[in-house]
Scaffold this motif. Structure first.
Motif, short mmCIF file in Angstrom:
data_model
loop_
_atom_site.label_atom_id
_atom_site.label_comp_id
_atom_site.label_asym_id
_atom_site.label_seq_id
_atom_site.Cartn_x
_atom_site.Cartn_y
_atom_site.Cartn_z
N TRP A 208 1.47 30.29 22.46
CA TRP A 208 0.14 30.55 21.89
C TRP A 208 -0.80 29.36 22.05
O TRP A 208 -1.94 29.41 21.61
N MET A 209 -0.33 28.29 22.66
CA MET A 209 -1.19 27.13 22.86
C MET A 209 -2.28 27.47 23.86
O MET A 209 -2.00 28.00 24.94
N PRO A 210 -3.55 27.19 23.54
CA PRO A 210 -4.64 27.53 24.46
C PRO A 210 -4.60 26.66 25.71
O PRO A 210 -4.32 25.47 25.63
N VAL A 211 -4.88 27.28 26.84
CA VAL A 211 -4.91 26.55 28.10
C VAL A 211 -6.24 26.85 28.80
O VAL A 211 -6.49 27.97 29.23
N ASP A 212 -7.08 25.85 28.88
CA ASP A 212 -8.37 25.97 29.55
C ASP A 212 -8.24 25.27 30.91
O ASP A 212 -8.41 24.06 31.02
N THR A 213 -7.90 26.05 31.93
CA THR A 213 -7.62 25.47 33.25
C THR A 213 -8.84 24.79 33.86
O THR A 213 -8.70 23.86 34.65
N GLU A 214 -10.04 25.24 33.52
CA GLU A 214 -11.23 24.67 34.13
C GLU A 214 -11.52 23.26 33.63
O GLU A 214 -12.12 22.46 34.34
N SER A 215 -11.11 22.97 32.39
CA SER A 215 -11.45 21.65 31.83
C SER A 215 -10.21 20.78 31.59
O SER A 215 -10.28 19.80 30.86
N ILE A 216 -9.09 21.17 32.21
CA ILE A 216 -7.87 20.38 32.03
C ILE A 216 -8.10 18.93 32.47
O ILE A 216 -8.59 18.68 33.58
N GLY A 217 -7.78 18.00 31.61
CA GLY A 217 -7.91 16.59 31.92
C GLY A 217 -9.31 16.02 31.78
O GLY A 217 -9.50 14.80 31.89
N ALA A 218 -10.30 16.87 31.49
CA ALA A 218 -11.69 16.41 31.46
C ALA A 218 -11.92 15.38 30.37
O ALA A 218 -12.61 14.37 30.59
N ARG A 219 -11.36 15.61 29.20
CA ARG A 219 -11.59 14.67 28.10
C ARG A 219 -10.92 13.32 28.37
O ARG A 219 -11.46 12.27 28.03
N ALA A 220 -9.72 13.37 28.97
CA ALA A 220 -9.03 12.12 29.30
C ALA A 220 -9.81 11.33 30.34
O ALA A 220 -9.94 10.10 30.26
N ILE A 221 -10.34 12.04 31.33
CA ILE A 221 -11.13 11.37 32.38
C ILE A 221 -12.37 10.74 31.77
O ILE A 221 -12.73 9.59 32.07
N ALA A 222 -13.03 11.51 30.90
CA ALA A 222 -14.25 11.00 30.28
C ALA A 222 -13.98 9.77 29.43
O ALA A 222 -14.81 8.86 29.35
N ALA A 223 -12.82 9.72 28.81
CA ALA A 223 -12.51 8.63 27.89
C ALA A 223 -11.94 7.40 28.58
O ALA A 223 -12.21 6.27 28.17
N PHE A 224 -11.15 7.61 29.65
CA PHE A 224 -10.40 6.49 30.21
C PHE A 224 -10.67 6.17 31.67
O PHE A 224 -10.25 5.12 32.17
N SER A 225 -11.33 7.06 32.39
CA SER A 225 -11.56 6.81 33.82
C SER A 225 -12.59 5.70 34.02
O SER A 225 -13.66 5.72 33.40
N SER A 228 -16.00 6.96 35.00
CA SER A 228 -16.74 7.56 33.90
C SER A 228 -17.38 6.48 33.02
O SER A 228 -18.51 6.61 32.57
N ARG A 229 -16.64 5.40 32.79
CA ARG A 229 -17.19 4.31 31.98
C ARG A 229 -18.37 3.65 32.69
O ARG A 229 -19.36 3.26 32.08
N LYS A 230 -18.26 3.52 34.04
CA LYS A 230 -19.35 2.92 34.82
C LYS A 230 -20.59 3.78 34.73
O LYS A 230 -21.71 3.28 34.56
N LEU A 231 -20.38 5.11 34.83
CA LEU A 231 -21.50 6.04 34.75
C LEU A 231 -22.17 5.97 33.39
O LEU A 231 -23.39 5.98 33.25
N ALA A 232 -21.31 5.87 32.36
CA ALA A 232 -21.83 5.81 31.00
C ALA A 232 -22.65 4.53 30.79
O ALA A 232 -23.71 4.55 30.13
N SER A 233 -22.21 3.43 31.37
CA SER A 233 -22.93 2.16 31.21
C SER A 233 -24.28 2.22 31.93
O SER A 233 -25.27 1.66 31.46
N VAL A 234 -24.31 2.91 33.07
CA VAL A 234 -25.57 3.08 33.81
C VAL A 234 -26.55 3.89 32.99
O VAL A 234 -27.73 3.57 32.89
N ARG A 235 -26.06 4.97 32.39
CA ARG A 235 -26.92 5.81 31.56
C ARG A 235 -27.45 5.04 30.36
O ARG A 235 -28.62 5.17 29.99
N ASN A 236 -26.59 4.23 29.75
CA ASN A 236 -27.01 3.47 28.60
C ASN A 236 -28.05 2.41 28.97
O ASN A 236 -28.98 2.13 28.23
N ALA A 237 -27.86 1.86 30.18
CA ALA A 237 -28.81 0.84 30.65
C ALA A 237 -30.17 1.46 30.92
O ALA A 237 -31.21 0.84 30.75
N GLY A 238 -30.14 2.73 31.39
CA GLY A 238 -31.40 3.41 31.68
C GLY A 238 -32.13 3.79 30.43
O GLY A 238 -33.34 3.96 30.44
#
Length: 238
Positions: A208-225, A228-238
């Motif tokens: 019964w565990m939900p499986v969202d195949t389209e977003s698998i790993g997305a949160r981990a990438i956003a948090a630790f890649s 992603s951190r470089k992109l976030a810093s660019v956005r913050n700088a802008g």
């Protein structure tokens, strides 16, 4: 109806399927609650929204319910041994006394979710004596007997609701599958249900565990890649 007659005898004979995980669907829950007598409907709704074992919810006293903190203190269970001792003493239908739960994980505080609180508030109107059991059989004025009263009323409710038979323990599995399927933390679910460890929870409800195949790993990438951190810093700088 469903081919075979509903009967307490049939539930006892169906040994092979009694303990399979076979939770109720939402429309089945609604149908059962709509036809069950008020006292029994309160018990069913409470069981479905707490995941307590039948031996645990029949042993509950009002003193175990902490409305202010929003918790149910599960410390005792009405086991077969307890009833056997009561029967040996000549007590009413072997009612016996609830025994301390046998495992440390079984002794737990369960969070009162809103539907469970609704069931308790409705039950207070049916049973205003706050010095004794939460759930009592209105015909005997005593705790429900699992093997006789609960099975009989459960079977009748399913038949009247035209819901395929499964044993009363499935209220617990309904809770577990609901929580896991909606993404609740398995560790929290495990503690709520009094499992000895999380592997029991996952083994029982993994499908019964939900499986969202389209977003698998997305949160981990956003948090630790790094990218992603470089992109976030660019956005913050802008």
């Amino acid at each position: 109806m469903y081919g075979k007659r509903y009967s307490v005898a049939r539930t006892v004979r169906a040994k092979g399927k009694e303990y399979e995980v076979n939770p109720l669907e939402r429309d089945e829950v609604e149908a059962i609650l709509a036809v069950a007598p008020p006292d029994f409907a309160n018990l069913i709704k409470f069981a479905i929204w707490t995941g307590l074992r039948p031996s645990e919810y029949v042993a509950l006293d009002w003193k175990d319910i902490d409305f202010a903190k929003g918790i149910i203190r599960v410390r005792r269970a009405m086991t077969d041994d307890a009833r056997a001792k009561g029967k040996a003493k000549g007590e009413f239908k072997g009612e016996g006394e609830a025994e301390t739960t046998k495992t440390l994980s079984g002794r737990r505080d369960v969070q009162i979710l809103a539907p469970a609180r609704e069931a308790l508030q409705a039950q207070k109107k049916r049973n205003p004596d706050m010095s004794g059991p939460v759930f009592i059989n209105p015909y005997t004025g005593r705790r429900w007997n699992i093997k006789n009263n609960i099975y009989r009323n459960w079977t009748k409710a399913l038949e009247r609701a035209s819901v395929a038979y499964r044993n009363p323990y499935q209220t617990r599995h309904t809770y577990g599958s609901m929580m896991i399927s909606t993404g609740e933390n398995p560790s929290w679910v495990s503690r709520q249900m009094g499992h000895c460890d999380m592997t029991v929870t996952l083994k029982s409800y993994a499908r019964w565990m939900p499986v969202d195949t389209e977003s698998i790993g997305a949160r981990a990438i956003a948090a630790f890649s790094p990218s992603s951190r470089k992109l976030a810093s660019v956005r913050n700088a802008g």
